[in-house]
Design an enzyme around this catalytic site. Sequence first.
Site, PDB file in Angstrom:
ATOM      1  N   GLU A   1       0.829  -1.210   0.000  1.00  0.00           N
ATOM      2  CA  GLU A   1       0.000   0.000   0.000  1.00  0.00           C
ATOM      3  C   GLU A   1       0.861   1.257   0.000  1.00  0.00           C
ATOM      4  OE1 GLU A   1      -3.262   0.094  -1.027  1.00  0.00           O
ATOM      5  OE2 GLU A   1      -3.640  -1.278   0.627  1.00  0.00           O
ATOM      6  N   HIS A   2       0.448   2.231  -0.796  1.00  0.00           N
ATOM      7  CA  HIS A   2       1.168   3.506  -0.906  1.00  0.00           C
ATOM      8  C   HIS A   2       2.614   3.287  -1.354  1.00  0.00           C
ATOM      9  CE1 HIS A   2      -1.683   6.609   0.255  1.00  0.00           C
ATOM     10  NE2 HIS A   2      -2.179   5.771   1.133  1.00  0.00           N
TER      11      HIS A   2
ATOM     12  N   ASP B   1       2.888   2.475  -4.932  1.00  0.00           N
ATOM     13  CA  ASP B   1       2.793   2.518  -6.406  1.00  0.00           C
ATOM     14  C   ASP B   1       3.532   3.724  -6.988  1.00  0.00           C
ATOM     15  OD1 ASP B   1       0.832   4.111  -5.235  1.00  0.00           O
ATOM     16  OD2 ASP B   1      -0.734   3.634  -6.704  1.00  0.00           O
TER      17      ASP B   1
ATOM     18  N   GLU C   1      -9.982   8.079 -15.829  1.00  0.00           N
ATOM     19  CA  GLU C   1     -10.134   8.556 -14.445  1.00  0.00           C
ATOM     20  C   GLU C   1      -9.288   9.801 -14.179  1.00  0.00           C
ATOM     21  OE1 GLU C   1     -10.864   5.587 -11.620  1.00  0.00           O
ATOM     22  OE2 GLU C   1     -10.453   6.847  -9.887  1.00  0.00           O
TER      23      GLU C   1
ATOM     24  N   ASP D   1      -5.718  -0.162  -9.411  1.00  0.00           N
ATOM     25  CA  ASP D   1      -7.118  -0.607  -9.442  1.00  0.00           C
ATOM     26  C   ASP D   1      -7.504  -1.147 -10.812  1.00  0.00           C
ATOM     27  OD1 ASP D   1      -6.894   0.679  -7.057  1.00  0.00           O
ATOM     28  OD2 ASP D   1      -8.341   2.267  -7.505  1.00  0.00           O
TER      29      ASP D   1
ATOM     30  N   GLY E   1     -13.653   2.185  -1.070  1.00  0.00           N
ATOM     31  CA  GLY E   1     -12.249   1.826  -1.237  1.00  0.00           C
ATOM     32  C   GLY E   1     -12.074   0.490  -1.944  1.00  0.00           C
TER      33      GLY E   1
ATOM     34  N   GLY F   1     -17.480   4.116  -3.294  1.00  0.00           N
ATOM     35  CA  GLY F   1     -16.731   4.913  -2.323  1.00  0.00           C
ATOM     36  C   GLY F   1     -16.299   4.154  -1.085  1.00  0.00           C
TER      37      GLY F   1
ATOM     38  N   SER G   1     -15.020   2.586  -9.096  1.00  0.00           N
ATOM     39  CA  SER G   1     -14.714   3.427 -10.263  1.00  0.00           C
ATOM     40  C   SER G   1     -13.934   2.637 -11.314  1.00  0.00           C
ATOM     41  CB  SER G   1     -13.971   4.699  -9.849  1.00  0.00           C
ATOM     42  OG  SER G   1     -12.760   4.402  -9.194  1.00  0.00           O
TER      43      SER G   1
END
Length: 409
Positions: A54-55, A57, A182, A194, A146, A144, A150
């Site tokens: 996580e965090h 990328d 996006e 995603d 997470g 929304g 989208s």
Amino acid sequence: MSAAATPGTPAGALSTAPDAAEAAARAHALFTESFGYEPDGVWSAPGRVNIIGEHVDYQDGLCLPMAISHRCFAAAARTPTDRVRLRSAQDEQVLDIDARELAPGAVTGWPAYVAGVLWALGPHISGATTRGMDILIDGQVPLGAGLSSSAALECAAAEAIEALLSLGTTPLQRVQAAIRAETDFAGASTGGLDQAASVLSRSGHALLLDCRDFSTEPVPWDLAGQGLALLITDTRAEHSHVDGEYAARRADTERAAELLDVPTLREVDPADLEAQLARIEDETVRRRARHVVTEIQRVREVDALLASGSVREHVTALGELLNASHDSLRDDFEVTVPQLDLAVDAARAAGAHGARMTGGGFGGSIIALVEAEQAEPVAAAIAAAFAEQGLTAPGSFLALPSEGAGQDR
Ligand code: ADP
Ligand code: MG
């Protein structure tokens, strides 16, 4: 049209995604009802959770998402014009626009995610081709939370448009079109994890994604066959100031890379981490760097474990890595909120092998790796902890590692 129910936690029973064939039939029927004729087909793409990584990328890191069972369906038909008409079973806003007028800023609201894909695929469409189409969206991924509703929406649209216009794009080109839809068309920010997970995931597998070059590799992640489950809990925590916080975290990691004279923190050798960190004076920047470097290392360790044996064989070690990831996001990266920490703590106390926030943080969902028969008690323990603190009830459900985007009927 009515809003789809968000997967929740009815007393005693954990929901799973509705059957995909039935959902595709429903989208087909909704299209017919809405546009007055039958669609050419139905395509779908899944939401995702990030198992770990996580965090990282935006620092060229590694991550390990999996597609979840909940999908977004797009029933669609080509029309012999240039008009694009979009509808959703989850939102009353409709779009009716000439495809030749599509440009960033021309479409607002949810239709931008779909129209943006058609716009982003433009370079693959020959000039003489008419671009008219009708699309009916019916999504199961909670919005929304997470879980990337989208990306599911964009990637389902990309599959439909690819097929309707016979474009011949590769899956990776569709991932890129969804990302551009996006970021450049809808004006939201996304790192691309995603969309890659939604398009490229394989059933029964997680997807090792190298953010340096977007190369991917399926990694066996068979939970159901081993008596295990991945419990997902949407904390329903309100997001606020998220964009500013993301930008600040990103800037901190860029500052750290600069101070360490590396293009990205991916280049920092974890074996030499303490010595490297000692070169960073700012205590906050130092902690941000430590998260990124240790998180990439944790992804490597998870990958190595899964290469040498099943999830079952390594379940304790995998759980510890998930826990360490969350603790790092809480203490060093500071992207959790009380609801995320509470849900994780409650899951661990109730016997989960490991639990962590998933997605960007500041709200959203957690995942817990649990024995299959523990899924309900763990979900109940999380719900009880929230009730005790007077928080909005969380929604828990189960997801299997699912197949990426494709045609359903
Ligand atoms: P997440 O991707 O985590 O669910 P985002 O804020 O990135 O959250 O995306 C949610 C947005 O995506 C919604 O506000 C809506 O605009 C759009 N969206 C997703 N699924 C649908 C759907 N089925 N129908 C209409 N809009 C949708
Ligand atoms: Mg999203």
